[in-house]
Design an enzyme around this catalytic site. Structure first.
Site, short mmCIF file in Angstrom:
data_model
loop_
_atom_site.label_atom_id
_atom_site.label_comp_id
_atom_site.label_asym_id
_atom_site.label_seq_id
_atom_site.Cartn_x
_atom_site.Cartn_y
_atom_site.Cartn_z
CB THR A 179 -0.94 -0.10 1.21
OG1 THR A 179 -2.12 0.43 0.81
CG2 THR A 179 -0.55 0.49 2.45
CG ASN A 390 0.26 -6.18 9.08
OD1 ASN A 390 -0.41 -5.46 8.35
ND2 ASN A 390 1.58 -6.17 9.05
#
Length: 395
Positions: A179, A390
């Site tokens: 990203t 994460n």
């Protein structure tokens, strides 16, 4: 360092969290020649879909970017919200709506906080200044630990040409685009075909040569705006080849430095590693081999553990889909040869290789001895902190 004709601003809009910069604006005094490269993920966020359509004209005057919400997988409501945000800024700037590019990063599947935009756009426009580039770089961060900016000045036809680049990216990184968001502002005078070609070439050799975790995002984009304020001789198809190459090289340098910053700031990363494969039949095969090794979780955890486990490297190569002779493969860590003709060189070599693994930056050099193909991919290690970051991303 400012780039002539551009101003920037950033505010804490409260899009997801309170009291942190999360909304940025980049503005060119005049419409700028603009080129973009976008995610190849089939799932594309609303801003990406809008930008691709708008950039068919090759011009833009503003980039509105937010963190905290990706505005991806949000349906028609997400498209309406993105268009509404665009309209708010175009009206405040008194420019055509089609000249606004949109960028978002953050959590997928949540609707944009429209009220945060409505309450902040006037403040954002009022704060525009040539001095706020670093603040915008901060506003686009998500799990990044540091803002990422690069500046260059070159001379073309006796005129100073400035470039300023920013990027965000730390996880969900494996382009074909990663990203990540990247914006480069330049005052060069250049045609759209030349700018677009320079960007595509630069991205293919920089952002598309990095990986943190093998994931490609829904929101990835790289945009370059060129407003012509440097008043250099036009860089177009009739320009001297050296001028065209000078700008291409400068843009690629900016993109490469940003790309390496992304890898170095990979989520939980403690090491930056270059996987270099040479001696392949073709460059494409060398790249596929390097990318397979660079994305191997077993290889990356060995880097973190400072374990010279070369068996994981050659095993990853074996599942790349590229045919090679394992009995001809050499593997070195920097200048320490660890494997020769497919066999390890023993404990002494492993001890020396382990010393290399303790460095923050090193290269794994693989020689197939089968041709002239040579490519490299930049990656990082895979640490315990990557899992923690994460696992807790939405909480």
């Amino acid at each position: 360092m400012g780039v002539k004709g551009f101003s920037t601003s950033a505010v804490a809009a409260g899009i997801r969290y309170a009291d942190r910069l999360d909304l940025g604006l980049i503005f060119s005094d005049t419409p700028a020649v603009t080129a973009g490269v976008f995610t190849t993920n089939q799932v594309k966020a609303a801003p990406v879909l809008i930008d691709v359509e708008r950039l068919k004209q090759g011009r833009a005057q503003a980039i509105l970017v937010n963190s905290g919400c990706a505005n991806a997988c949000t349906g028609e409501q997400g498209m309406d919200n993105a268009r509404h945000a665009s309209m708010l800024v175009s009206q405040a700037l008194n420019i055509q709506d089609v000249l606004v590019q949109l960028a978002s990063t953050g959590v997928i599947g949540e609707q944009l906080n429209v009220a945060a935009f409505e309450n902040s756009i006037n403040q954002l426009v009022a704060a525009l200044s040539p001095e706020n580039f670093e603040q915008v770089a901060q506003a686009i961060m998500t799990t990044d630990t540091v803002p990422k900016t690069v500046y260059r000045t070159i001379s073309i036809g006796g005129k100073d040409v400035n470039l300023a680049g920013m990027a965000k990216g730390s996880g969900m990184i494996m382009p074909n685009m990663a990203t990540m968001l990247a914006f480069v502002l330049t005052d060069v005078q250049i045609s759209f075909p030349e700018l677009h070609a320079a960007l595509v070439s630069g991205v293919s050799r920089t952002f598309n040569r990095i990986t943190v975790d093998g994931d490609t995002s829904t929101n990835d984009m790289a945009l370059v705006m060129a407003n012509g304020c440097a008043d250099n001789p036009w860089i177009d198809e009739d320009a001297p080849p050296q001028d065209r190459q000078l700008f291409r090289d400068a843009l690629e340098e900016v993109l490469r430095e940003l790309a390496l910053m992304i890898v170095a700031d990979g989520e939980g990363a403690t090491k930056t590693v270059t996987i270099r494969v040479c001696g392949a039949k073709e460059n494409e095969e060398a790249e596929r081999l390097a990318r397979t090794v660079a994305n191997s979780n077993l290889v990356k955890t060995a880097f973190f553990g400072e374990d010279a486990n070369w068996g994981r490297i050659i095993a990853a190569m074996g599942r790349s889909g590229v045919r090679f002779n394992p009995d001809k493969v050499d593997i070195a860590f920097n200048n320490v040869l660890l494997v020769k003709n497919g066999q390890g060189l023993g404990k002494e070599a492993e001890t020396a290789a382990t010393r290399v693994l303790k460095e923050k930056n090193f290269a794994v050099c693989i020689d197939l001895k089968d041709g002239a193909g040579c490519e490299e991919i930049h990656t990082c290690d895979f640490s315990i902190d990557y899992v923690k970051i994460n696992a807790n991303y939405r909480t």
